[in-house]
Design a protein around this motif. Sequence first.
Motif, PDB file in Angstrom:
ATOM      1  N   UNK A   1      20.981   0.388 -10.013  1.00  0.00           N
ATOM      2  CA  UNK A   1      20.326   0.863  -8.791  1.00  0.00           C
ATOM      3  C   UNK A   1      18.815   0.636  -8.839  1.00  0.00           C
ATOM      4  N   UNK A   2      18.209   0.816 -10.008  1.00  0.00           N
ATOM      5  CA  UNK A   2      16.757   0.656 -10.177  1.00  0.00           C
ATOM      6  C   UNK A   2      16.514  -0.554 -11.079  1.00  0.00           C
ATOM      7  N   UNK A   3      15.404  -1.241 -10.845  1.00  0.00           N
ATOM      8  CA  UNK A   3      15.076  -2.425 -11.658  1.00  0.00           C
ATOM      9  C   UNK A   3      13.590  -2.435 -12.011  1.00  0.00           C
ATOM     10  N   UNK A   4      13.291  -3.106 -13.096  1.00  0.00           N
ATOM     11  CA  UNK A   4      11.913  -3.413 -13.480  1.00  0.00           C
ATOM     12  C   UNK A   4      11.530  -4.676 -12.720  1.00  0.00           C
ATOM     13  N   UNK A   5      10.502  -4.592 -11.888  1.00  0.00           N
ATOM     14  CA  UNK A   5      10.122  -5.736 -11.059  1.00  0.00           C
ATOM     15  C   UNK A   5       9.438  -6.846 -11.843  1.00  0.00           C
ATOM     16  N   UNK A   6       9.027  -6.549 -13.091  1.00  0.00           N
ATOM     17  CA  UNK A   6       8.284  -7.530 -13.870  1.00  0.00           C
ATOM     18  C   UNK A   6       6.790  -7.454 -13.648  1.00  0.00           C
TER      19      UNK A   6
ATOM     20  N   UNK B   1      11.490   6.535  -0.235  1.00  0.00           N
ATOM     21  CA  UNK B   1      10.354   6.705   0.666  1.00  0.00           C
ATOM     22  C   UNK B   1       9.185   5.788   0.333  1.00  0.00           C
ATOM     23  N   UNK B   2       9.025   5.474  -0.947  1.00  0.00           N
ATOM     24  CA  UNK B   2       7.855   4.681  -1.375  1.00  0.00           C
ATOM     25  C   UNK B   2       8.257   3.735  -2.506  1.00  0.00           C
ATOM     26  N   UNK B   3       8.596   2.508  -2.190  1.00  0.00           N
ATOM     27  CA  UNK B   3       9.039   1.582  -3.234  1.00  0.00           C
ATOM     28  C   UNK B   3       7.896   1.120  -4.135  1.00  0.00           C
ATOM     29  N   UNK B   4       8.272   0.499  -5.242  1.00  0.00           N
ATOM     30  CA  UNK B   4       7.330  -0.128  -6.176  1.00  0.00           C
ATOM     31  C   UNK B   4       6.332   0.878  -6.745  1.00  0.00           C
TER      32      UNK B   4
ATOM     33  N   UNK C   1      -1.006  -0.367 -19.371  1.00  0.00           N
ATOM     34  CA  UNK C   1      -0.413  -0.910 -18.147  1.00  0.00           C
ATOM     35  C   UNK C   1       0.909  -0.218 -17.861  1.00  0.00           C
ATOM     36  N   UNK C   2       1.159   0.063 -16.585  1.00  0.00           N
ATOM     37  CA  UNK C   2       2.405   0.704 -16.174  1.00  0.00           C
ATOM     38  C   UNK C   2       3.381  -0.308 -15.605  1.00  0.00           C
ATOM     39  N   UNK C   3       4.663  -0.086 -15.884  1.00  0.00           N
ATOM     40  CA  UNK C   3       5.709  -0.950 -15.350  1.00  0.00           C
ATOM     41  C   UNK C   3       6.006  -0.551 -13.913  1.00  0.00           C
ATOM     42  N   UNK C   4       6.077  -1.531 -13.012  1.00  0.00           N
ATOM     43  CA  UNK C   4       6.407  -1.262 -11.613  1.00  0.00           C
ATOM     44  C   UNK C   4       7.921  -1.263 -11.452  1.00  0.00           C
ATOM     45  N   UNK C   5       8.447  -0.154 -10.958  1.00  0.00           N
ATOM     46  CA  UNK C   5       9.886   0.004 -10.753  1.00  0.00           C
ATOM     47  C   UNK C   5      10.204  -0.001  -9.265  1.00  0.00           C
TER      48      UNK C   5
END
Length: 383
Positions: free
Chosen positions: A57-62, A25-28, A71-75
Motif C-alpha cells: 500500500x505504501x512505497x518509498x518514492x526514492x 490527505x497529503x501525499x509524499x 535526509x528523510x525518505x519520501x513516502x
Amino acid sequence: MEPPKPSLRLLRQLSDRHVLGVLFEEPALTRAQIATRAGLSKPTVGESVRRLTEAGVVRDTGERTGGRGRAGTILDLVPDLGVALAVSIAPDGVRAEAVDVHGRVVSGATEGLVLPTTPDRLERVLPDVVARAAAAAPGAVRVAVVSAADPVDRASGALVHLPDAPFLVGDLSPVPLLTPLVDGEVVVDNDVNWAARAELAATGPDDGGSAGELAYLYLDRGLGCAVVADGVVLRGSRGLAGEVAHLVTTGPDGRAGTFTDVVAALGLREPGSTAVDTAAVLRLLEAGDGDAAAAATLDGLAVAVRGVLAAFVALTDPAVVVLGGVWGSHPAFVERVARHVEAMPRRVALRPPAVRDQPSLAGARQEALRRLREHVVTGSAAH
C-alpha cells in the motif's frame, strides 16, 4: 473492574489507519512529517510504514529531503490502489467521474439526455458513460456511487417511477447494469439525499451541519426533500421518504391540493410536462414586487412551500431548512418564503445551500471516496 486493554493487533491497525489517513490527505511525506500530522511517535510510524509497505500500500518514492541534518525518505501511497466512480443520472444527462484515493478527479465522461427519458435509453447510455470514465481512469474501479433524479428502492437500488414524475418514465435498475464494470459494490440513492449529505459535510453546528439535524427542500424542475436526523438521511422503509410532490398543501384561494397540482394551478408547469417551468419562475423572481401579477404568483408559490415546510417541520423538527434547486435557492425566493414562514406556529430557520456546484454529485463523490479509502484500509489490514 478495569476495562480490557486493546489488543496489540488492534493498536497496530489503528496506527496503520492513522498513517493512511495522513497520506490520503497529503501525499509524499517523510516519516517524521507523518508522525507529526498523525500524532504518533516516530517508532510507531516506522513500524506502521513497514507493515503497509509489506502489504503493498505504501512505497518509498526514492526521493530524499534536502537541507541540513539527516535526509528523510519520501513516502507515498502506491499508484495503483484503484479509483471510485461517482455517477449522476439527472435531467441534463448522465455524468461519471473517477476519483483516486487523494480525492482527485482523474477521468470523466458525460452524455446528454432527451426528456422525458425512458429506461431503454438509460440502459444504453448509463453503462457506456461509466465504461468510458472507467477506461480512462488509472486503475481498477473499486466502487461506484450513483445519484439518481428519481426515488430509489432501498433494498434493490432500482429507480422507482411515481405518478407525475417529470424525469424517468418507467423503472430502471442501475446495479445490474454497472456491476460488470465495477470490482466492488454499486450504491444507488436519490439525488436530493446526496445533496443533503454534501450539505451536512460542508456546514457547522450553527447551520445544522455537525449537529446533524437539517431538511433539504429541493425546488427545481422536480420537487423533493431529504430529512437528516442525528446525521443520518431518513430514507423510509422502501426509500421513498421525502417525496413531497404529492404532499397536500395550500393552493390558490386557500384551496387544498397536492404540491405538484398547486404548481400547475399557478401556471408554472412546462408545456406538456409535469416538470416545474424553472425559466418561468425565474422570470417572476426577476420581476419581483414591481409587477403585481408576478408578486401574487410568487406569493402563491411561497404559501405552497410554507405548507410543505409546516408538515415536515412538525414531524421531524430540523434545526434548519436548506432551500436548494435553481429557483428554490434564489435569494429573492428564500426571502419571500421566510416572510411567510414567520406566520407558522413552529418557525424554522431557512437558508440557501452552502454547496451549489452539482450538490448531488458532490455528495456521491464524497461517499465514493470514503468507500475507496475504506477499501484500502481494510485491504491493508488483511495482510
